[in-house]
Design a protein around this motif. Structure first.
Motif, PDB file in Angstrom:
ATOM      1  N   GLY A 239      11.538 -85.741 -66.292  1.00  0.00           N
ATOM      2  CA  GLY A 239      11.505 -86.176 -64.902  1.00  0.00           C
ATOM      3  C   GLY A 239      10.343 -87.117 -64.668  1.00  0.00           C
ATOM      4  O   GLY A 239       9.936 -87.872 -65.549  1.00  0.00           O
ATOM      5  N   ASN A 240       9.794 -87.058 -63.476  1.00  0.00           N
ATOM      6  CA  ASN A 240       8.682 -87.923 -63.093  1.00  0.00           C
ATOM      7  C   ASN A 240       7.385 -87.141 -63.210  1.00  0.00           C
ATOM      8  O   ASN A 240       6.950 -86.487 -62.261  1.00  0.00           O
ATOM      9  N   ALA A 241       6.780 -87.194 -64.400  1.00  0.00           N
ATOM     10  CA  ALA A 241       5.548 -86.433 -64.643  1.00  0.00           C
ATOM     11  C   ALA A 241       4.414 -86.919 -63.758  1.00  0.00           C
ATOM     12  O   ALA A 241       3.571 -86.124 -63.311  1.00  0.00           O
ATOM     13  N   GLN A 242       4.373 -88.230 -63.488  1.00  0.00           N
ATOM     14  CA  GLN A 242       3.319 -88.773 -62.633  1.00  0.00           C
ATOM     15  C   GLN A 242       3.444 -88.235 -61.211  1.00  0.00           C
ATOM     16  O   GLN A 242       2.453 -87.849 -60.590  1.00  0.00           O
ATOM     17  N   ALA A 243       4.675 -88.199 -60.691  1.00  0.00           N
ATOM     18  CA  ALA A 243       4.890 -87.665 -59.347  1.00  0.00           C
ATOM     19  C   ALA A 243       4.523 -86.184 -59.287  1.00  0.00           C
ATOM     20  O   ALA A 243       4.025 -85.700 -58.260  1.00  0.00           O
ATOM     21  N   LEU A 244       4.748 -85.461 -60.387  1.00  0.00           N
ATOM     22  CA  LEU A 244       4.401 -84.040 -60.434  1.00  0.00           C
ATOM     23  C   LEU A 244       2.902 -83.840 -60.257  1.00  0.00           C
ATOM     24  O   LEU A 244       2.462 -83.036 -59.419  1.00  0.00           O
ATOM     25  N   GLN A 245       2.114 -84.572 -61.022  1.00  0.00           N
ATOM     26  CA  GLN A 245       0.658 -84.415 -60.912  1.00  0.00           C
ATOM     27  C   GLN A 245       0.141 -84.951 -59.583  1.00  0.00           C
ATOM     28  O   GLN A 245      -0.793 -84.397 -59.000  1.00  0.00           O
ATOM     29  N   GLN A 246       0.780 -85.999 -59.049  1.00  0.00           N
ATOM     30  CA  GLN A 246       0.383 -86.512 -57.735  1.00  0.00           C
ATOM     31  C   GLN A 246       0.626 -85.477 -56.645  1.00  0.00           C
ATOM     32  O   GLN A 246      -0.173 -85.339 -55.713  1.00  0.00           O
ATOM     33  N   ALA A 247       1.759 -84.760 -56.750  1.00  0.00           N
ATOM     34  CA  ALA A 247       2.077 -83.734 -55.750  1.00  0.00           C
ATOM     35  C   ALA A 247       1.046 -82.609 -55.781  1.00  0.00           C
ATOM     36  O   ALA A 247       0.702 -82.047 -54.730  1.00  0.00           O
ATOM     37  N   ILE A 248       0.547 -82.283 -56.977  1.00  0.00           N
ATOM     38  CA  ILE A 248      -0.478 -81.237 -57.083  1.00  0.00           C
ATOM     39  C   ILE A 248      -1.798 -81.718 -56.496  1.00  0.00           C
ATOM     40  O   ILE A 248      -2.422 -81.032 -55.670  1.00  0.00           O
ATOM     41  N   SER A 249      -2.217 -82.906 -56.889  1.00  0.00           N
ATOM     42  CA  SER A 249      -3.506 -83.409 -56.407  1.00  0.00           C
ATOM     43  C   SER A 249      -3.468 -83.766 -54.925  1.00  0.00           C
ATOM     44  O   SER A 249      -4.497 -83.728 -54.245  1.00  0.00           O
ATOM     45  N   ASP A 250      -2.276 -84.103 -54.407  1.00  0.00           N
ATOM     46  CA  ASP A 250      -2.143 -84.397 -52.988  1.00  0.00           C
ATOM     47  C   ASP A 250      -2.459 -83.160 -52.151  1.00  0.00           C
ATOM     48  O   ASP A 250      -3.120 -83.242 -51.110  1.00  0.00           O
ATOM     49  N   ALA A 251      -1.984 -82.009 -52.608  1.00  0.00           N
ATOM     50  CA  ALA A 251      -2.217 -80.767 -51.864  1.00  0.00           C
ATOM     51  C   ALA A 251      -3.539 -80.111 -52.246  1.00  0.00           C
ATOM     52  O   ALA A 251      -4.196 -79.489 -51.397  1.00  0.00           O
ATOM     53  N   PHE A 252      -3.914 -80.240 -53.522  1.00  0.00           N
ATOM     54  CA  PHE A 252      -5.137 -79.582 -54.018  1.00  0.00           C
ATOM     55  C   PHE A 252      -5.976 -80.617 -54.763  1.00  0.00           C
ATOM     56  O   PHE A 252      -5.870 -80.748 -55.991  1.00  0.00           O
ATOM     57  N   PRO A 253      -6.787 -81.393 -54.038  1.00  0.00           N
ATOM     58  CA  PRO A 253      -7.575 -82.450 -54.686  1.00  0.00           C
ATOM     59  C   PRO A 253      -8.449 -81.897 -55.822  1.00  0.00           C
ATOM     60  O   PRO A 253      -9.076 -80.853 -55.683  1.00  0.00           O
ATOM     61  N   GLY A 254      -8.446 -82.611 -56.944  1.00  0.00           N
ATOM     62  CA  GLY A 254      -9.245 -82.197 -58.089  1.00  0.00           C
ATOM     63  C   GLY A 254      -8.575 -81.181 -58.975  1.00  0.00           C
ATOM     64  O   GLY A 254      -9.157 -80.766 -59.988  1.00  0.00           O
ATOM     65  N   CYS A 255      -7.364 -80.740 -58.640  1.00  0.00           N
ATOM     66  CA  CYS A 255      -6.654 -79.731 -59.433  1.00  0.00           C
ATOM     67  C   CYS A 255      -5.523 -80.386 -60.227  1.00  0.00           C
ATOM     68  O   CYS A 255      -5.024 -81.452 -59.863  1.00  0.00           O
ATOM     69  N   HIS A 256      -5.130 -79.729 -61.297  1.00  0.00           N
ATOM     70  CA  HIS A 256      -3.937 -80.155 -62.022  1.00  0.00           C
ATOM     71  C   HIS A 256      -3.280 -78.942 -62.657  1.00  0.00           C
ATOM     72  O   HIS A 256      -3.866 -77.856 -62.719  1.00  0.00           O
ATOM     73  N   LEU A 257      -2.058 -79.141 -63.116  1.00  0.00           N
ATOM     74  CA  LEU A 257      -1.237 -78.043 -63.610  1.00  0.00           C
ATOM     75  C   LEU A 257      -0.842 -78.301 -65.056  1.00  0.00           C
ATOM     76  O   LEU A 257      -0.604 -79.437 -65.460  1.00  0.00           O
ATOM     77  N   SER A 258      -0.774 -77.232 -65.827  1.00  0.00           N
ATOM     78  CA  SER A 258      -0.235 -77.324 -67.183  1.00  0.00           C
ATOM     79  C   SER A 258       0.610 -76.081 -67.452  1.00  0.00           C
ATOM     80  O   SER A 258       0.498 -75.080 -66.739  1.00  0.00           O
ATOM     81  N   ILE A 259       1.439 -76.173 -68.476  1.00  0.00           N
ATOM     82  CA  ILE A 259       2.301 -75.055 -68.855  1.00  0.00           C
ATOM     83  C   ILE A 259       1.898 -74.599 -70.258  1.00  0.00           C
ATOM     84  O   ILE A 259       1.938 -75.380 -71.216  1.00  0.00           O
ATOM     85  N   GLU A 260       1.507 -73.352 -70.365  1.00  0.00           N
ATOM     86  CA  GLU A 260       1.125 -72.781 -71.662  1.00  0.00           C
ATOM     87  C   GLU A 260       2.371 -72.251 -72.358  1.00  0.00           C
ATOM     88  O   GLU A 260       3.179 -71.540 -71.763  1.00  0.00           O
ATOM     89  N   GLN A 261       2.534 -72.624 -73.621  1.00  0.00           N
ATOM     90  CA  GLN A 261       3.651 -72.128 -74.425  1.00  0.00           C
ATOM     91  C   GLN A 261       3.160 -70.966 -75.271  1.00  0.00           C
ATOM     92  O   GLN A 261       2.408 -71.148 -76.233  1.00  0.00           O
ATOM     93  N   GLN A 262       3.557 -69.773 -74.901  1.00  0.00           N
ATOM     94  CA  GLN A 262       3.100 -68.556 -75.564  1.00  0.00           C
ATOM     95  C   GLN A 262       4.039 -68.180 -76.704  1.00  0.00           C
ATOM     96  O   GLN A 262       5.094 -68.793 -76.903  1.00  0.00           O
TER      97      GLN A 262
END
Length: 388
Positions: A239-262
């Motif tokens: 999908g749109n990985a850039q839009a994903l990180q923008q949506a996170i930083s838009d709501a939570f400035p300075g934050c980002h998300l990752s997915i851990e593969q266990q």
């Protein structure tokens, strides 16, 4: 895209015909009928899933969903000049649902069965269905019609009966979907099946979205959000990985998300917050943060549906997150038709900044839901196929 929605005799919706746009905002005071409008749309969706009769049973049966007031509300009743009283019913009692899109329209009428010795005397029956070409029903535009147990299809200038004993509790979509004889039925069924409804995201301590889950390719988030981590990873990859990180930083400035593969193929959320030495797991996130991530996964889907319906998306969100959520919704409306049912003033104000936002404000008058400011001459053209 749906152009018109029509409902008659469903709870507070005695007679409602409303125009629709690409981004539709349904609002109004508590008790104005927002939930009834949402539930009516869900009932329409159930016709293509084969569950409309069962859905009515879950609501308490057809009797309990019928409009409870008089058959008609005269002007004298509305002004208070005469008391509201029941009269002899002139028409058969029917619950009617219908819509018209750019290519096809569809309508269904449900009623109670003729009394028999059967124990299922209160089971709703499908009395009439119709599919037509174009935005407005005309006899000449009808393609498929069902009258009780008989189904006929357009065959040139004539009609051909293709079924004489169709089940009274199954819609056309469950029984008549021949790609050669009725391609429009198959196309419309698949379109309706593609509608997505989001209103039951879980964010409690035991919510599946908080726990590591086996990760599978997930272009469409489950309606309860159980596959959140996999859906976010899918957006990141196709999908749109850039839009994903923008949506996170838009709501939570300075934050980002990752997915851990266990180990074992399980995916887990990792929420990185500025100032913390380690990421927060899904179990540690606040209800509001988790819900916002769920909306991100739903609205940034790599597989946009023909219609996405969001029921009170502001639930559990801090008011400061609502402008960011509105921007996500407006972005999603570029690729799909969106309904938002809300009474959060901050979300409403942010959505109405979009130039194509179509606001539908509901109000009640004598128990009947109406669209504020929509006069009779402003209503879209609509005719019920069975002429009533």
């Amino acid at each position: 895209m749906l152009q018109t929605l029509a409902i008659a005799n469903y709870r507070s919706l005695l007679k409602l015909t409303i125009p629709l746009g690409r981004l539709n905002l349904i609002t109004g005071a508590n008790g104005s009928g927002k939930s009834n409008l949402y539930r009516a749309l869900r009932l329409l969706a159930e016709t293509a899933q084969g569950g409309v009769v069962n859905a009515l049973a879950h609501e308490g049966g057809l009797d309990s969903t019928f409009w409870a007031g008089p058959e008609t509300l005269s002007r004298a009743m509305q002004t208070g000049a005469v008391p509201i009283e029941g009269t002899v019913r002139q028409e058969r009692l029917r619950l009617r649902l219908g819509f018209a899109g750019e290519d096809f329209g569809y309508a269904i009428a449900l009623g109670l069965p003729t009394p028999t010795r059967s124990a299922f005397t209160r089971d709703p029956e499908i009395k009439y269905e119709s599919i037509w070409a174009g935005r407005h029903y005309r006899p000449a535009s009808a393609l498929v019609e069902r009258d009780n147990a008989i189904v006929k299809v357009r065959d040139g200038r004539k009609w051909a009966v293709i079924h004489q004993h169709i089940s009274t509790f199954d819609s056309l979509f469950s029984q008549i979907a021949d790609p050669s004889r009725t391609p429009e039925t198959l196309q419309l069924r698949e379109t309706i099946r593609g509608w997505r409804f989001y209103d039951h995201f879980r964010s409690d301590a035991g919510a599946p979205a908080r726990q590591p889950q086996l990760g599978t390719f997930t272009p469409v988030l489950h309606h309860d959000g159980r596959d959140l981590a996999a859906a976010l990873q899918t957006i990141h990859e196709i999908g749109n990985a850039q839009a994903l990180q923008q949506a996170i930083s838009d709501a939570f400035p300075g934050c980002h998300l990752s997915i851990e593969q266990q180990s074992g193929g399980r995916f887990a959320l990792e929420f990185h917050q500025h100032g913390l030495l380690r990421p927060l797991s899904g179990a540690e996130l606040s209800d509001g943060t988790l819900r916002y991530l769920l909306w991100v996964a739903a609205l940034l889907t790599p597989r946009p549906p023909p219609l996405m319906v969001l029921n009170e998306p502001e639930t559990s969100l801090h008011p400061d997150l609502l402008p960011a959520l509105a921007r996500l919704i407006i972005r999603a409306a570029e690729h799909t038709q969106v309904w938002v049912v809300s009474h959060a003033s901050r979300l409403i104000a942010a959505l109405e900044q979009a130039p194509d936002c179509h606001t539908i404000t509901l109000e009640k008058q004598l128990g009947q839901t109406r669209v504020q400011g929509l006069r009779m001459l402003d209503e879209p053209l609509w005719h019920w196929p069975d002429g009533r």
